[in-house]
Motif scaffolding. Sequence first.
Motif, mmCIF file in Angstrom:
data_model
loop_
_atom_site.group_PDB
_atom_site.id
_atom_site.type_symbol
_atom_site.label_atom_id
_atom_site.label_comp_id
_atom_site.label_asym_id
_atom_site.label_seq_id
_atom_site.Cartn_x
_atom_site.Cartn_y
_atom_site.Cartn_z
ATOM 1 N N LEU A 239 0.829 -1.202 0.000
ATOM 2 C CA LEU A 239 0.000 0.000 0.000
ATOM 3 C C LEU A 239 0.863 1.252 0.000
ATOM 4 O O LEU A 239 1.818 1.362 0.764
ATOM 5 N N ALA A 240 0.506 2.187 -0.871
ATOM 6 C CA ALA A 240 1.226 3.454 -0.919
ATOM 7 C C ALA A 240 0.581 4.498 -0.001
ATOM 8 O O ALA A 240 1.188 5.532 0.288
ATOM 9 N N ASN A 241 -0.638 4.229 0.415
ATOM 10 C CA ASN A 241 -1.370 5.202 1.218
ATOM 11 C C ASN A 241 -0.863 5.208 2.662
ATOM 12 O O ASN A 241 -0.877 4.192 3.350
ATOM 13 N N SER A 242 -0.389 6.329 3.109
ATOM 14 C CA SER A 242 0.137 6.450 4.471
ATOM 15 C C SER A 242 -0.971 6.549 5.515
ATOM 16 O O SER A 242 -0.687 6.653 6.698
ATOM 17 N N ARG A 243 -2.220 6.527 5.064
ATOM 18 C CA ARG A 243 -3.340 6.740 5.990
ATOM 19 C C ARG A 243 -4.204 5.487 6.133
ATOM 20 O O ARG A 243 -5.366 5.569 6.501
ATOM 21 N N LEU A 244 -3.655 4.315 5.817
ATOM 22 C CA LEU A 244 -4.468 3.119 5.761
ATOM 23 C C LEU A 244 -5.018 2.701 7.108
ATOM 24 O O LEU A 244 -5.968 1.941 7.184
ATOM 25 N N PHE A 245 -4.429 3.153 8.192
ATOM 26 C CA PHE A 245 -4.885 2.738 9.514
ATOM 27 C C PHE A 245 -5.922 3.707 10.096
ATOM 28 O O PHE A 245 -6.139 3.716 11.297
ATOM 29 N N ASP A 246 -6.567 4.506 9.243
ATOM 30 C CA ASP A 246 -7.528 5.506 9.723
ATOM 31 C C ASP A 246 -6.900 6.364 10.818
ATOM 32 O O ASP A 246 -7.447 6.527 11.903
ATOM 33 N N SER A 247 -5.750 6.871 10.530
ATOM 34 C CA SER A 247 -4.989 7.620 11.535
ATOM 35 C C SER A 247 -5.743 8.845 12.016
ATOM 36 O O SER A 247 -6.520 9.448 11.287
ATOM 37 N N SER A 248 -5.487 9.208 13.260
ATOM 38 C CA SER A 248 -6.057 10.421 13.826
ATOM 39 C C SER A 248 -5.145 11.603 13.512
ATOM 40 O O SER A 248 -3.924 11.447 13.440
ATOM 41 N N CYS A 249 -5.726 12.777 13.358
ATOM 42 C CA CYS A 249 -4.922 13.982 13.155
ATOM 43 C C CYS A 249 -3.934 14.169 14.303
ATOM 44 O O CYS A 249 -2.824 14.677 14.114
ATOM 45 N N GLN A 250 -4.334 13.727 15.497
ATOM 46 C CA GLN A 250 -3.477 13.916 16.662
ATOM 47 C C GLN A 250 -2.286 12.963 16.698
ATOM 48 O O GLN A 250 -1.435 13.100 17.574
ATOM 49 N N ASN A 251 -2.219 12.023 15.768
ATOM 50 C CA ASN A 251 -1.001 11.226 15.664
ATOM 51 C C ASN A 251 0.197 12.122 15.363
ATOM 52 O O ASN A 251 1.328 11.831 15.759
ATOM 53 N N CYS A 252 -0.064 13.198 14.642
ATOM 54 C CA CYS A 252 0.996 14.165 14.316
ATOM 55 C C CYS A 252 0.806 15.477 15.053
ATOM 56 O O CYS A 252 1.742 16.031 15.619
ATOM 57 N N HIS A 253 -0.431 15.987 15.037
ATOM 58 C CA HIS A 253 -0.732 17.277 15.672
ATOM 59 C C HIS A 253 -1.120 17.011 17.129
ATOM 60 O O HIS A 253 -2.287 17.153 17.517
ATOM 61 N N SER A 254 -0.153 16.639 17.933
ATOM 62 C CA SER A 254 -0.423 16.156 19.286
ATOM 63 C C SER A 254 -0.826 17.268 20.251
ATOM 64 O O SER A 254 -1.551 17.028 21.214
ATOM 65 N N GLN A 255 -0.373 18.480 20.022
ATOM 66 C CA GLN A 255 -0.682 19.599 20.923
ATOM 67 C C GLN A 255 -1.928 20.330 20.434
ATOM 68 O O GLN A 255 -1.893 21.514 20.097
ATOM 69 N N ILE A 256 -3.026 19.624 20.414
ATOM 70 C CA ILE A 256 -4.226 20.117 19.741
ATOM 71 C C ILE A 256 -4.838 21.330 20.433
ATOM 72 O O ILE A 256 -5.543 22.126 19.820
ATOM 73 N N HIS A 257 -4.586 21.501 21.732
ATOM 74 C CA HIS A 257 -5.144 22.653 22.447
ATOM 75 C C HIS A 257 -4.258 23.887 22.351
ATOM 76 O O HIS A 257 -4.713 24.992 22.627
ATOM 77 N N GLY A 258 -2.996 23.701 21.947
ATOM 78 C CA GLY A 258 -2.077 24.828 21.819
ATOM 79 C C GLY A 258 -0.651 24.388 22.088
ATOM 80 O O GLY A 258 -0.409 23.405 22.791
ATOM 81 N N SER A 259 0.305 25.110 21.512
ATOM 82 C CA SER A 259 1.714 24.744 21.648
ATOM 83 C C SER A 259 2.543 25.952 22.054
ATOM 84 O O SER A 259 2.281 27.074 21.620
ATOM 85 N N ASN A 260 3.549 25.678 22.898
ATOM 86 C CA ASN A 260 4.504 26.717 23.283
ATOM 87 C C ASN A 260 5.867 26.505 22.650
ATOM 88 O O ASN A 260 6.827 27.213 22.972
#
Length: 302
Positions: A272-293
Motif C-alpha cells: 500500500l502506498a497510502n500512508s493513511r491506511l490505519f484511519d490515523s487520527s490527526c493527533q497522531n501528528c498534531h499532538s498539541q491540539i489545544h495549543g503549543s509553546n
Amino acid sequence: MRVILFVLIALLLATVSPALAADEYAGTETCKGCHQDRYDSFIRSGHGVVADPRTPAAKLGCESCHGPGLSHASAGGGRGVGDVLPLSARSTLPAEKKSAPCLECHARGKVALWEGSTHQGRDLACSDCHSIHGGYEKYLAQRSQVDVCTRCHLQVKSQIQKSSHHPVREGKVKCSDCHNPHGTVSDYLISANTINEKCWECHTEKRGPFLWEHAPATEDCTTCHVPHGTSHDKLLVAKRPYLCQRCHSNSRHPGTLYALQSGEEGLSVYALANSRLFDSSCQNCHSQIHGSNHPSGKTLLR
C-alpha cells in the motif's frame, strides 16, 4: 409630615407583623396534632433547629412558611381548607407564591440570581426540586442531584450513560460542580463567566496562554467536546479525523479521508502506498491540539 410618615409605617407593620396578628396563628403544637409525620421530618432538618434564630423553628414554627393556620385548624383541617399555604410539589399554588416563603430567607449566595433565571422563567418552584422538610442530599426531593436534574433533562440522562462521560453517574462529579440551578450571568447556568473558565477549573493544562493557539479550543470547549457524554473518546462530538475535517476541509491534506483508497482493499501493508491506511487520527501528528509553546509548533506538531 413626620407624623404622617410614622402613621404609615405603623399601618404597614400592623398588616405584616406576626406579633400584631397573633390571633390568626394556631401554633406548632396544633399542626403537630394532625401532621405528626411532617413535624418529625421538619424537626430533624436544618429548618427545625430551635437554637438557631434564623430558622423557621425559632420563629413561628410551621407557620413561618405555611402562614397563619388558625382558620385551617378551626375548620377541621383538610386540603384547601383555610388560608394555610400548601407548599409541596403537588400543590396547585402558583410557583411564585410557593417560592415566596423560601425567598424571604434564602435570598443571597447561590440564590441571589433566582429572579429572572432560566428555572424561574419555566415556573419552577423551590419545592419542585427541594424537600423542604429535609430528606436526602441537602433537602433534595430525590436521592441525588442527578436524580433531580435528569427528571427534566432527559438528554443529559442519556448522555451520561454513554461510554465516554464525565463521572457523574459514578458520583465523583455533581451537576452543581458546573451549574448553579438558581441562576447565573452566563449561558446554560454555568457557574463561571464562560464555559471555558469552568472547564479550566479542572483541566488547567489546557488553559494556556500558548505561543501557538488553536482557535476553537480558545473560544469554546464545546466546539469539539460534549461535556455530559458521547460515544466517542475524550467526550468528542465526532470521531477523529472527521471532527477536525469539519473545519479543515481544504483539498488534499488535511481534507482527504484517512482511510483506504478505492481499489486498495485486500492488499498487504507493504504493497500500500497510502500512508493513511490505519484511519490515523490527526493527533497522531498534531499532538498539541489545544495549543503549543514550542517555537516550531505553529501547526501544533510539538
